[in-house]
Design an enzyme around this catalytic site. Structure first.
Site: not given
Length: 419
Positions: A88-90, A110-111, A140, A143, A146, A154, A158, A218, A413
């Site tokens: 991913c670009h992140t 993270h993907e 979670c 909270c 959520c 969250c 987060r 994502c 992707r």
């Protein structure tokens, strides 16, 4: 769309089943993965696992495939065997570390899709063998956010791009020769095994093809949800999409699913229009082709403005244009892209008084654990077309090719196969 937190009939069917007969699934490769993982986890649970991971030792340098040690999951944590991941670009942004501080050495990613190998103390919703999608943010379920039907931000889980350790004990689960290798957004999927907080894992249909649904954790879901959950265009309406990368095309896909009659893509690259047509984009504007602001161009094209707009670039000028291009009286603009921290949004207050609405969204307003399984079901039910987002595939050993492709602006992707 299914209501947030409510599983569709197909999803309820497999979630409630506690006795899936393996012989009926032998032809499904996902079944083989599950059987292998279940057997392996009996051997490896509570032990350190040695595996391969792509380690970023410093900013902007090629990742190095290293043997790392992955510690067992602690309280409320899950160790996951990653099967497929994507770039991913992140990941690219924080790997380059040009505009922000980033901790190194680190394992990005993270993907992804994977199978639960073992669970830590207090984990009751997942068991070894479950199919999951790791998510960069969490749920979670305790909270205020959520518990709210209106928020997915969250308090506990987060996204935190600065944190390189687990929240339970502020230690990393990765190491090489006793030295810690840091996590990234709580997922670190560029590793054959990773440890994730249970609140950042979405349990999915075991029949879903892992090499396809891995991309839903994502960018694509972010764009899709921005349109379906936040902009909420009506059938026959007009929608402008600013930025035709993977997130923007996810937003366009959402407009297509909602039945929008006009989907106007806005991008500086003319080459993106042809591919965007597959996602429902019907018209295209390159702001460089006009001397007047693009919002004025759109207003002239649509008799006063579009019904909805979704901004997916993070460019402050695009954000302002996305807001000012919606129709007065009922227009809604949704901001998805993340701007520079010092950027200032400026627009005449009369634009609000004339009943234009501006909204922001985070991860398409999806709660990861409650809602993401339903997005997978949209794909399983052939409503959401995921394959057209996947343009390349490389083996794990060639992960740096995925970075090269993204740096060149090629494709959407790239799937990275871990085995």
């Amino acid at each position: 769309m299914y209501a947030p937190g409510v599983a569709p009939p197909r999803l309820e069917k497999w979630q409630s089943s506690t006795n899936i007969k393996l012989k009926s699934l032998r032809t499904n490769p996902n079944t083989i993965y599950k059987k292998m993982s279940t057997t392996a986890c009996k051997v490896t649970a509570c032990k350190v696992i040695k595996c391969k991971a792509a380690v970023a030792w410093e900013a902007g340098k090629p990742l190095v495939i290293e043997e790392v040690e992955v510690a067992p999951p602690q309280k409320m944590e899950v160790r996951v065997k990653i099967l497929f991941t994507s770039l991913c670009h992140t990941d690219l942004y924080f790997w380059e570390a040009k505009a922000q501080d980033s901790v190194f050495p680190r394992i990005f990613g993270h993907e992804a899709s994977g199978i639960v190998e073992s669970v830590g103390e207090g984990v009751t919703e997942l068991v070894p063998g479950d199919h999951v999608l790791p998510v960069f943010t969490g749920e979670c379920r305790d909270c205020a956010h959520c518990k709210s039907e209106e928020s997915n931000m969250c308090t506990l889980l987060r996204i935190n791009t600065d944190r390189g350790v687990m929240i339970n004990d502020e230690k990393s689960r990765f190491s090489i020769n006793g030295k810690p290798i840091y996590h990234f957004v709580g997922t670190s999927t560029f590793s054959e095994y990773t440890v994730v907080h249970v609140g950042c894992l979405a349990k999915i249909n075991p029949l879903a093809p892992m090499d396809k649904v891995c991309v839903l954790s994502c960018g694509i879901s972010t764009g899709l949800g921005a349109t379906l959950n936040v902009a909420k265009p009506k059938k026959g309406s007009s929608v402008a999409i600013f930025g035709l990368g993977a997130v923007g095309l996810g937003a366009a896909e959402g407009a297509r699913l909602a039945g929008a009659s006009r989907v106007i893509g806005v991008d500086f690259k003319n080459s993106r229009y042809e591919g965007a047509k597959k996602f429902g984009v019907t018209e295209f504007i390159n702001p460089k082709d006009y001397t007047k602001p693009v919002q004025e161009v759109i207003a002239e094209m649509t008799d006063g403005g579009v019904d909805r707009s979704v901004e997916c670039t993070g460019n402050i000028d695009a954000m302002i244009s996305a807001f000012e291009c919606v129709h007065d009286g009922w227009g809604v603009a949704v901001l998805v892209g993340v701007p520079h921290k010092d950027a200032i949004f400026k627009t005449p207050p009369i634009n609000f008084l004339n009943e234009r609405t501006l909204k922001g969204t985070f991860f398409g307003n999806y709660k990861p654990r409650s809602d993401l399984p339903s997005v997978v079901e949209m794909y399983m039910n052939k409503e959401l077309e995921v394959e057209k987002f996947i343009t390349h595939e490389v083996p794990f050993a060639e992960i740096n090719k995925a970075f090269e492709l993204m740096l060149k602006g090629e494709g959407l992707r790239c799937i990275i196969k871990m085995e």
